[in-house]
Design an enzyme around this catalytic site. Structure first.
Site, PDB file in Angstrom:
ATOM      1  N   LYS A  55      52.214  25.689 -35.352  1.00 41.01           N
ATOM      2  CA  LYS A  55      52.711  24.217 -35.092  1.00 41.01           C
ATOM      3  C   LYS A  55      53.806  24.136 -35.961  1.00 41.01           C
ATOM      4  CE  LYS A  55      48.487  22.554 -32.898  1.00 41.01           C
ATOM      5  NZ  LYS A  55      47.298  21.742 -33.031  1.00 41.01           N
ATOM      6  N   GLN A  99      44.523  17.868 -37.141  1.00 42.20           N
ATOM      7  CA  GLN A  99      43.867  19.132 -36.783  1.00 42.20           C
ATOM      8  C   GLN A  99      42.579  18.715 -36.336  1.00 42.20           C
ATOM      9  OE1 GLN A  99      45.772  21.724 -35.338  1.00 42.20           O
ATOM     10  NE2 GLN A  99      43.523  22.311 -34.670  1.00 42.20           N
ATOM     11  N   ASP A 122      48.840  13.980 -29.683  1.00 44.43           N
ATOM     12  CA  ASP A 122      47.790  14.550 -28.987  1.00 44.43           C
ATOM     13  C   ASP A 122      47.319  14.074 -27.991  1.00 44.43           C
ATOM     14  OD1 ASP A 122      47.413  17.321 -29.755  1.00 44.43           O
ATOM     15  OD2 ASP A 122      46.090  16.644 -31.498  1.00 44.43           O
TER      16      ASP A 122
END
Ligand code: NAD
Length: 302
Positions: A55, A99, A122
């Site tokens: 990422k 994460q 997200d």
């Protein structure tokens, strides 16, 4: 029947990243700062380390400012929340990605709830979920968005299609069902307690597997000509990476199918970049479609 058409997620993701990169150039040319992405990694889970590295690299390549914060597995909850609070208030940060999964002892729900929904790239916060189901503008989870992008890119008709999504996670199954519904598909969500999964799958014009069980979906479960999206990523004992669909069997029956690897996976990161650009465009009050040409008319919910 001729073998299914392969849906090339690597190519689609590369093209999408190029769109994001040019959107970043346009934002900067208009005098705004480049989008800022903060990636928070707690602990030392090897898979998470790889995801975060990828990422970070992809975000640099499209011209974002990237801050990767690595925190010890033993980080107390309040310390993590304090870091998120700081990132929420930092005007140079447009996207915050924590994460998951978090190490044991940390409350994922509380961590997700602590994110500013405008920066929740997200798309997991309660406000993002509500916006998705209500058809309001918000940030949509990356993997489901990637699945829709792939289906639309190869011209699969979703309106009126029978869609079956196997898996009901917050991250994939549920948001994907909402996106398919908004595109006028007739959607079934199957899960671990579904009876006769094979028969349910055989009804599907569009079949998405997001389970995490290697090769669960057999060729005989697939309606001839169906579009098959395989979200699963499973590492076998011999080191091979396979999806939730028995690929060789499915290839003989499906109309089109995503491979694993090289299907949905690369799209997830591309969509994370897209969400961060959208967040930066909103903050800069630039109409998002001027920077993000993939944002067509959003489909009506009714
Ligand atoms: P999850 O474990 O949160 O959810 C799995 C779902 O599968 C559950 O809703 C469960 O009800 C259902 N399920 C379990 N066993 C089943 C069975 N035998 N029959 C039918 N349904 C069953 O998983 P997730 O986070 O949604 O991820 C699913 C898979 O997708 C995993 O392999 C994960 O690694 C992969 N994934 C890939 C990406 C990507 O970028 N490609 C992103 C996220 C997840």
């Amino acid at each position: 029947m001729s073998p299914a058409r392969l849906i090339d997620g690597k190519l689609a993701a590369a093209e999408f990243r190029a769109l994001v990169k040019s959107g970043v150039g346009e934002l900067v040319a208009r005098g705004h700062a480049a989008p800022g992405l903060a990636v928070v990694l707690v602990g030392d889970d090897p898979a998470s380390q790889v995801y975060v590295k990828n990422k970070d690299k992809a975000a640099h390549e499209v011209g974002f400012h990237v801050r990767t914060l690595r925190m010890a597995a033993a980080t107390p909850q309040r310390e993590l929340l304090a870091v998120l609070d700081e990132l929420n208030r930092d005007a140079s940060v447009h996207g915050i990605l924590v994460q998951l999964p978090l190490p044991r002892g940390l409350d994922e729900g509380a961590v997700v709830a602590a994110l500013d929904p405008a920066k929740d790239v997200d798309g997991l916060s309660a406000r993002s979920v509500a916006a998705l189901w209500m058809g309001a503008s918000g940030l949509v989870p990356c993997t489901p968005q990637g699945c829709i992008h792939l289906l639309e890119r190869v011209g699969v008709k979703l309106e009126g299609a029978r869609a079956v999504v196997i898996g009901r996670s917050q991250l994939v199954g549920k948001p994907l069902a909402a996106l398919l519904l908004a595109r006028h598909a007739t959607v079934t969500i199957a899960h671990s307690r579904t009876q006769d999964l094979a028969a349910v799958c055989r009804e599907a014009d569009v079949l998405v597997a997001a389970v995490g069980k290697p090769e669960l979906v057999r060729g005989a479960w697939i309606k001839p000509g169906a579009a098959v999206i395989d979200v699963g990523i499973n590492r076998l004992a011999d080191g091979r990476l396979v999806g939730d669909v028995a690929f060789a069997e499915a290839l003989e029956v499906a109309g089109c199918i995503t491979p694993v690897p090289g299907g949905v996976g690369p799209m997830t990161i591309a969509m994370l970049l897209g969400n961060t650009l959208l967040s930066a465009a909103r903050r800069a009050a630039v109409p998002e479609r001027e920077l993000a040409p993939w944002r067509g008319e959003q489909p009506a919910v009714r």
